[in-house]
Enzyme design. Structure first.
Site, PDB file in Angstrom:
ATOM      1  N   ALA A 182      26.423  19.441   8.559  1.00  0.00           N
ATOM      2  CA  ALA A 182      26.480  20.442   9.623  1.00  0.00           C
ATOM      3  C   ALA A 182      25.695  21.679   9.234  1.00  0.00           C
ATOM      4  O   ALA A 182      25.799  22.173   8.116  1.00  0.00           O
ATOM      5  CB  ALA A 182      27.935  20.819   9.916  1.00  0.00           C
ATOM      6  N   CYS A 183      24.906  22.189  10.182  1.00  0.00           N
ATOM      7  CA  CYS A 183      24.088  23.377   9.915  1.00  0.00           C
ATOM      8  C   CYS A 183      24.929  24.543   9.427  1.00  0.00           C
ATOM      9  O   CYS A 183      24.541  25.265   8.515  1.00  0.00           O
ATOM     10  CB  CYS A 183      23.337  23.769  11.184  1.00  0.00           C
ATOM     11  SG  CYS A 183      22.490  25.362  11.086  1.00  0.00           S
TER      12      CYS A 183
END
Length: 237
Positions: A147-148
């Site tokens: 996840a960013c």
């Protein structure tokens, strides 16, 4: 003051949003093209994958299908982003513009000043992250966390040690595109359902949580347009 184009695209599908950013990047290669500040949202909500991410590992496709969420691949790198309850910005300009250094990190830093000013317009005090700074090690990431928002990158913004905006950049043919997700709200349970390794509530915050009140999309747009205008000396066509 420097002349810019401002585009508020409103809501669109994931494919349309990414196609528009890519089209603006192609247009920016033209000599004399104005730099662009663009705002947009996602309808339906979507996950965008980084250019080199493995889709099988990066997103729960079945959960997206059940919820009616789109999945799209960005032309920029980075990790998966859930686009839900947010404002997305993009900045597109020629690489030889006097406004920006001709390198990725320098450009990140200039754009981060605009984002920082936008948060301040809302009354949120954030800090700019450098990997050499003390904040860079506060949020750990690894191969199982695609996840960013699971980790801060160069010149992104933290509020009390938590990430509030995630960005990615691509440079081609004498121009660059940087786009990013400005979190108005944040649902860690939803993110963890959609993105393996997401939902890190201790590492991520959002505008609504920081202000302790409801915040509308129009208010966020005004704040970031005003912040960019003041920080980067913009005049809009």
């Amino acid at each position: 003051m420097s002349m810019w184009r401002f585009i508020d695209s409103g809501p669109a599908s994931a494919a349309q949003n990414m196609a528009k950013d890519e089209g603006l990047l192609r247009e920016a290669i033209t000599p004399g093209a104005f730099p662009v500040l663009r705002f947009y949202t996602w309808s339906p909500p979507a996950v965008s994958l980084g250019r080199f991410q493995d889709k099988e590992r990066a997103v729960n496709a079945e959960a997206c299908r059940q919820r009616g969420f789109d999945i799209v691949r960005r032309i920029t790198g980075g990790r998966a982003v859930l686009h839900y309850d947010e404002l997305t910005y993009s900045v597109i300009a020629r690489s030889d513009s006097d406004l920006f250094p001709n390198d990725i990190l320098g450009t990140y830093k200039v754009i981060a000043t605009g984002l920082l000013a936008g948060l301040r317009e809302l009354g949120i005090i954030a800090e700019m992250v450098s990997r050499s700074g003390r904040h860079a090690g506060m949020v750990k990431s690894g191969p199982q966390e695609p996840a960013c928002f699971s980790s801060p990158s160069w010149y992104e913004l933290l509020v009390k040690g938590r990430k509030i905006i995630g960005s990615a950049q691509r440079r081609v043919g004498g121009a660059f595109l940087q786009h990013g997700s400005i979190l108005i709200g944040y649902d860690p349970a939803l993110e963890s359902e959609i993105i393996p390794g997401g939902g890190m509530k201790d590492a991520v915050t959002c505008i609504r949580a920081e202000l302790g009140r409801e915040v509308g999309l129009d208010e966020v747009k005004r704040a970031f347009r005003d912040g960019f205008t003041r920080a980067l000396g913009m005049e809009f066509q």
